[in-house]
Design an enzyme around this catalytic site. Structure first.
Site, PDB file in Angstrom:
ATOM      1  N   CYS A  89      51.928  38.749  47.483  1.00 29.97           N
ATOM      2  CA  CYS A  89      53.224  39.240  47.930  1.00 29.97           C
ATOM      3  C   CYS A  89      53.091  40.458  48.844  1.00 29.97           C
ATOM      4  CB  CYS A  89      54.066  39.657  46.733  1.00 29.97           C
ATOM      5  SG  CYS A  89      54.249  38.351  45.525  1.00 29.97           S
ATOM      6  N   ARG A 128      48.989  38.063  54.392  1.00 32.56           N
ATOM      7  CA  ARG A 128      48.610  38.175  52.989  1.00 32.56           C
ATOM      8  C   ARG A 128      48.798  36.858  52.246  1.00 32.56           C
ATOM      9  NH1 ARG A 128      48.632  43.616  51.190  1.00 32.56           N
ATOM     10  NH2 ARG A 128      49.313  43.025  49.120  1.00 32.56           N
ATOM     11  N   TRP A 167      54.394  35.263  47.085  1.00 33.23           N
ATOM     12  CA  TRP A 167      53.355  34.278  46.787  1.00 33.23           C
ATOM     13  C   TRP A 167      53.587  33.922  45.325  1.00 33.23           C
ATOM     14  CZ3 TRP A 167      48.954  33.639  43.686  1.00 33.23           C
ATOM     15  CH2 TRP A 167      48.020  32.693  44.139  1.00 33.23           C
ATOM     16  N   ASN A 226      55.351  43.248  43.730  1.00 33.15           N
ATOM     17  CA  ASN A 226      54.054  42.582  43.895  1.00 33.15           C
ATOM     18  C   ASN A 226      53.290  42.821  42.603  1.00 33.15           C
ATOM     19  OD1 ASN A 226      51.568  41.615  44.675  1.00 33.15           O
ATOM     20  ND2 ASN A 226      51.081  43.364  45.995  1.00 33.15           N
ATOM     21  N   GLY A 227      52.787  41.763  41.970  1.00 36.47           N
ATOM     22  CA  GLY A 227      52.056  41.921  40.715  1.00 36.47           C
ATOM     23  C   GLY A 227      52.640  41.019  39.648  1.00 36.47           C
ATOM     24  N   GLU A 257      28.701  30.580  52.270  1.00 36.32           N
ATOM     25  CA  GLU A 257      29.800  31.112  53.067  1.00 36.32           C
ATOM     26  C   GLU A 257      30.315  30.059  54.051  1.00 36.32           C
ATOM     27  OE1 GLU A 257      31.730  33.404  52.775  1.00 36.32           O
ATOM     28  OE2 GLU A 257      32.602  33.848  54.725  1.00 36.32           O
ATOM     29  N   LYS A 264      34.152  28.763  54.118  1.00 38.15           N
ATOM     30  CA  LYS A 264      34.981  28.844  55.334  1.00 38.15           C
ATOM     31  C   LYS A 264      35.594  27.486  55.636  1.00 38.15           C
ATOM     32  CE  LYS A 264      35.617  32.129  55.919  1.00 38.15           C
ATOM     33  NZ  LYS A 264      35.117  33.195  55.123  1.00 38.15           N
ATOM     34  N   GLU A 267      38.252  26.278  52.915  1.00 33.50           N
ATOM     35  CA  GLU A 267      39.510  27.026  52.809  1.00 33.50           C
ATOM     36  C   GLU A 267      40.436  26.795  54.003  1.00 33.50           C
ATOM     37  OE1 GLU A 267      39.117  31.314  52.479  1.00 33.50           O
ATOM     38  OE2 GLU A 267      37.420  31.321  53.830  1.00 33.50           O
ATOM     39  N   HIS A 275      18.496  17.482  41.584  1.00 30.23           N
ATOM     40  CA  HIS A 275      18.847  17.624  40.164  1.00 30.23           C
ATOM     41  C   HIS A 275      20.270  17.170  39.888  1.00 30.23           C
ATOM     42  CE1 HIS A 275      15.000  19.500  39.495  1.00 30.23           C
ATOM     43  NE2 HIS A 275      15.221  20.212  40.605  1.00 30.23           N
ATOM     44  N   LYS A 319      45.564  36.779  51.302  1.00 31.64           N
ATOM     45  CA  LYS A 319      44.520  37.644  51.847  1.00 31.64           C
ATOM     46  C   LYS A 319      44.030  38.650  50.812  1.00 31.64           C
ATOM     47  CE  LYS A 319      41.969  39.378  55.142  1.00 31.64           C
ATOM     48  NZ  LYS A 319      40.763  38.592  55.476  1.00 31.64           N
TER      49      LYS A 319
HETATM   50  C1  F6R Z   1      37.378  33.982  52.053  1.00 33.34           C
HETATM   51  C2  F6R Z   1      37.943  35.249  51.652  1.00 33.34           C
HETATM   52  C3  F6R Z   1      37.980  35.560  50.208  1.00 33.34           C
HETATM   53  C4  F6R Z   1      37.719  37.059  49.968  1.00 33.34           C
HETATM   54  C5  F6R Z   1      37.935  37.387  48.481  1.00 33.34           C
HETATM   55  C6  F6R Z   1      37.619  38.831  48.179  1.00 33.34           C
HETATM   56  O1  F6R Z   1      37.432  33.820  53.438  1.00 33.34           O
HETATM   57  O2  F6R Z   1      38.391  36.014  52.455  1.00 33.34           O
HETATM   58  O3  F6R Z   1      37.098  34.768  49.482  1.00 33.34           O
HETATM   59  O4  F6R Z   1      36.413  37.340  50.367  1.00 33.34           O
HETATM   60  O5  F6R Z   1      39.255  37.113  48.121  1.00 33.34           O
HETATM   61  O6  F6R Z   1      38.456  39.684  48.904  1.00 33.34           O
HETATM   62  P1  F6R Z   1      38.089  41.209  49.126  1.00 33.34           P
HETATM   63  O7  F6R Z   1      36.843  41.247  49.936  1.00 33.34           O
HETATM   64  O8  F6R Z   1      39.278  41.791  49.830  1.00 33.34           O
HETATM   65  O9  F6R Z   1      37.868  41.804  47.765  1.00 33.34           O
END
Ligand code: F6R
Length: 610
Positions: free
Chosen positions: A2, A27, A76, A102-103, A482, A486, A489, A505, A605
């Site tokens: 949020c 976000r 959210w 938010n929360g 990673e 990417k 997601e 395995h 985010k």
């Molecule tokens: C993936 C991504 C997330 C963040 C994760 C941690 O592209 O961005 O997996 O890496 O939510 O977020 P932070 O780094 O803000 O703690």
């Protein structure tokens, strides 16, 4: 998660709230709303499920909702499906109070039942509505009194923005375990989940601490701590430009942020290298402390965790100390073995990820010293860590991280080199070689980004594959994790990353004709081993896209369907180069599939709820 914005001033609030919300869109959200107090109209609430554009259209860009005090929200969904009714602001039964949140209010069921027993009717399924209704329940004419009583009753994590029709000169901000900042202007004040929402209006901000309440008026801000004593808050100046949070001609923030990586790397690394030595002025780690350190515990989530995976390989090699990497959401509940000789390295772009924050607090409680790598200045993790190193990546708007990942990685190299030098664990020759390679990395990164057309071509070949695997060994495996994240997601293609030697395995049973395997073979010492695994998947019908370095390219291209080479560098630094084609591949695949690249479904985010 949020996003909250609030405004009190002399101008119309609605357009400012809508603009602020648009800057918080990154976000992640599924509905939006605003509440504005107008002298004649009272508290007007407009909410819309879906994109912010819906809310903007409903209010004609804010033109139909008048008043100079208001709060806005992008939601959210946690409690209750995305819908107009569950969107915030939530209002009390009389319509006097409007609240954005938010929360999570953990004891909302009990409060809801209590208020229902007193005859209060609830209209939404949200936990937030109990806050609005409690305010009303306790209200006897004193706004702060009602706020205090409400806060004494609720439990959980919350950032709140509150307005009350009877107090049109006050905007209330409350923070407990969810981020909230105050923007300070001339004759206006704002509250917001982060600075991107206020930067167009003011660069002077204060960061609220847990338990604090701020009373914003047109002319001032009064902040009270958890004991309701008035406290002086420092005012920080935000020095990045508004344009840093705009697309600058790119179709997506993600594309812009991918392209910004060489520069972000330079900004993060170059000022910290002088005369061939890594200088981390922010840190004071003595040889005695480092030699006595029993373990380095890396704690993070998602991509930041993947940075930790790379760092484990590198730091163990450099320091010859055990390095454990753990997901923050697991750390708290696994009875971790931490002592006063443990150094916790906490990695977070946002500095607000609730799991990482909670794990960091637990590590501290158990006696560890905490060193944090953070991008967002003034964020909670940055403020609570014992030591902090900032990644100077600038604001990262796309939900999928790219430049934050790269700069976090860069800082783990600097930490490794610095610690190894302080401990006397590295020869001057090896140290000098790595430092000089480090300085060459941004130019090498640029040369990879220039080849983005060929990566777009690979994406056009494979964008319809239902399942994509990433394999590699050592740092190649860590980068594969990673690359796979990417891809899944933002493109929604099923993908998994495996240590190449682990395929046999179990996972190899999933390989069939047409499965795409991205094979990372840049790490020279294990190239041949990885290639044996490539042959195994090829002989089961997989299409293989190879990624390696210039010298190994010829050896790889013979076996795989297509291959791409990154420039040579020190093996420890390879992840900084290898990750770029993988980010671009994910981006172009998602583009080809028509996905909402900057705001992938279901994702947020800054993950501020557990
Ligand atoms: C993936 C991504 C997330 C963040 C994760 C941690 O592209 O961005 O997996 O890496 O939510 O977020 P932070 O780094 O803000 O703690």
């Amino acid at each position: 998660m949020c996003g909250i914005v609030g405004f009190i001033g002399n101008e119309e609030a609605s357009p400012i709230l809508l603009d602020g919300l648009s800057r918080l869109e990154y976000r992640g959200y599924d509905s939006a709303g605003l509440a504005v107090y107008g002298q004649e109209q009272g508290v007007q609430v407009v909410k819309a499920k879906g994109r912010l554009k819906g809310l903007s259209d409903l209010t004609q860009g804010g033109a139909t909702v008048h008043g100079s005090l208001g709060v806005g929200h992008t939601r959210w969904a946690t409690h209750g499906a995305p819908s107009d009714i569950n969107s915030h602001p939530q209002v009390s039964e009389s319509g006097r109070f409007a609240v954005v949140h938010n929360g999570i209010i953990e004891n909302y069921v009990e409060i809801r039942e209590f208020l229902q027993s007193k005859g209060v009717t609830f209209v939404s399924q949200t936990d937030t509505e109990v806050v609005a209704q409690l305010l009303e329940y306790y209200y006897r004419g004193g706004l702060l009194d009602a706020v205090n009583k409400t806060l004494n009753r609720i439990r959980g994590a919350y950032a709140l923005g509150i307005i009350c029709a009877d107090h049109p000169d006050m905007l209330i901000a409350v923070r407990q375990d969810s981020p909230l900042i105050i923007g300070r202007g001339e004759c206006f004040h704002m509250l917001a989940s982060d600075v991107t929402a206020v930067i167009k209006y003011t660069r002077e901000v204060s960061y609220l601490d847990d338990g604090e309440i701020a009373i914003l008026t047109r002319d001032g801000v009064e902040v009270r701590d958890r004991y309701r004593q008035v406290v002086e808050k420092a005012v920080s100046h935000v020095d990045w430009e508004v344009s840093a949070a705009e697309k600058g001609g790119y179709e997506h923030f993600m594309a812009k942020e991918i392209m910004e990586q060489p520069e972000a790397f330079r900004k993060t690394v170059f000022p910290r290298i002088k005369d061939g030595h890594v200088l981390l002025d922010e840190l004071e780690f003595t040889p005695e402390y480092l030699k006595d350190m029993d373990k380095l515990y890396i704690i993070a989530c998602g991509s930041s965790y993947h940075v930790g995976m790379v760092a484990k390989y590198n730091l163990e090699k450099l320091l010859r100390k055990p390095v454990e990497v753990t997901l923050a959401s697991e750390f708290r509940y696994c009875d971790p073995i931490v002592s006063e000789r443990t150094l916790a390295l906490v990695i977070s772009q946002s500095g607000e990820t609730i799991d990482t924050l909670a794990a960091m607090r637990e590590a501290k409680r158990l006696g560890a010293r905490v060193l944090a790598i953070v991008n967002v200045v003034g964020s909670t993790i940055a403020r609570e860590a014992d030591d902090v190193l900032y990644t100077w990546a600038g604001p990262e708007i796309a939900v999928a991280t790219t430049k934050a990942y790269s700069t976090q990685l860069a800082l783990t190299y600097l930490i490794g080199l610095h610690f190894a030098e302080v401990m006397g664990a590295i020869s001057p020759e090896s140290y000098a070689r790595i430092v000089s390679e480090l300085l060459l990395l941004p130019t090498k990164m640029e040369s990879i980004l220039e080849q983005r057309d060929s990566i777009q071509y690979f994406a056009s070949l494979y964008f319809n594959h239902p399942s994509i695997f990433f394999i590699g060994r050592n740092v190649d495996y860590a980068v594969g994790l990673e690359g796979s994240l990417k891809l899944k997601e933002i493109s929604y293609i099923h993908s998994e990353a495996y240590a190449a030697g682990e395929l046999k395995h179990g996972t190899i049973s999933l390989i069939e004709p047409g499965t795409l395997v991205v094979a990372l073979g840049s790490y020279a010492p294990l190239f041949e081993k990885t290639m044996s695994n490539v042959v195994e998947v090829k002989s089961r019908g997989a299409d293989v896209l190879g990624l390696t370095t210039g010298t190994l390219y010829d050896a790889m291209v013979k076996t795989v369907d297509h291959a791409m080479a990154v420039p040579e560098t020190h093996p420890m630094l390879l992840p900084s180069l290898d990750v770029l084609p993988l980010q671009l591949f994910a981006y172009y695949v998602a583009l080809q599939r028509g996905c909402d690249i900057d705001k992938p479904r279901n994702l947020a985010k800054s993950v501020t709820v557990e």
